[in-house]
Design an enzyme around this catalytic site. Structure first.
Site, short mmCIF file in Angstrom:
data_model
loop_
_atom_site.label_atom_id
_atom_site.label_comp_id
_atom_site.label_asym_id
_atom_site.label_seq_id
_atom_site.Cartn_x
_atom_site.Cartn_y
_atom_site.Cartn_z
N CYS A 70 0.87 -1.17 0.00
CA CYS A 70 0.00 0.00 0.00
C CYS A 70 0.91 1.22 0.00
CB CYS A 70 -0.90 -0.01 1.24
SG CYS A 70 -1.84 1.52 1.49
N CYS A 181 -0.21 3.95 -6.32
CA CYS A 181 -1.19 3.30 -5.44
C CYS A 181 -1.35 1.91 -6.00
CB CYS A 181 -2.53 4.06 -5.47
SG CYS A 181 -3.87 3.18 -4.62
#
Length: 255
Positions: A70, A181
């Site tokens: 992440c 991302c």
């Protein structure tokens, strides 16, 4: 070797897909904090706390390495997590910068960083790129991509409208786009297609994918070899609906 993969939800599947393809590990424990997704709209203190709570989740699983799949958690919680862990913890930002260093020799090449609001505001990518001498860096918070991807909206009019909203104002066309991302590689083909169609490019921009970058990094850092293991055993866990998470994994990863 048994490892853990931590993400805010399903975005980490893009990293998991690369890990499964490389067959570097015997067993992978995937934890998606799906009850609290998205991370990208939350403040740094909250994200750090989420990271530490993820460490608590992994303790009974006896993993030997943890991958923070992440970008938001890598930007804001990685250092704090490393302080509280006895095992190595690897984020996705460092490997992505290494991939750029290896593939992009022109320090003046226009680079566009796409990420969540929290990742962009952290300046993690901007600072790391400037340390490597890249001078032409811009960034764009594209947080709306995350809920679309979480809802499995990976193509169609809604995604097209969202891309048009974000990309139409761009003044400089990037030669390199960092998918900052781990959700974004799931719509990489659509992003590439948008740039090709709407900006009349002869060649697509180079897309930097965290999953591919982290596989290369792990091979170099830990002297791991591709296809050294049989297809890994994968176990899914979630802070929210784990049945839904497993269903998404089966669809996207073809498990």
């Amino acid at each position: 070797m048994k490892i853990g993969v931590f993400d805010s939800g399903v975005g980490g599947f893009s990293v998991l897909k690369s890990l499964l393809k490389a067959q570097l590990f015997d067993e992978i424990i995937y934890y998606g904090d799906s009850a609290r997704v998205p991370y990208g709209t939350k403040d740094p203190t909250t994200i750090k706390q989420f990271g530490l709570e993820a460490l608590d989740f992994f303790k009974p699983h006896k993993i030997e390495l943890l991958i923070v799949a992440c970008n938001t958690a890598s930007a804001l919680a990685l250092e704090e997590m490393q302080k509280h862990s006895k095992i190595p913890i690897v984020g996705v930002i460092g490997p992505s910068i290494l991939a750029i260093k290896q593939q992009v020799k022109d320090k003046n090449a226009p680079i566009l960083v796409l990420g969540t609001k929290a990742t962009i505001q952290s300046n993690a990518y901007d600072n790391a790129l400037k340390q490597q001498g890249y001078l032409n860096v811009s960034h764009l918070a594209t947080s709306l991509f995350v809920p679309l991807i979480e809802e499995n909206i990976l193509e169609g009019e809604l995604l097209e409208t969202c891309m048009r909203y974000y990309f139409t104002p761009l003044e400089i066309l990037p030669e390199v786009v960092i998918l900052g991302c781990t959700h974004f590689p799931l719509i990489a083909h659509q992003i590439e297609g948008y740039f090709m169609e709407h900006f009349a490019l002869s060649t697509p921009p180079l897309l930097i994918h965290s999953g591919d970058a982290i596989v290369e990094y792990l091979q170099q850092k830990y002297a791991l070899k591709k296809n050294a293991c049989a297809f890994p055993k994968v176990e899914f866990h979630a802070s929210g609906d784990v049945v839904w998470l497993e269903k998404q994994a089966k669809e996207w990863l073809k498990l």
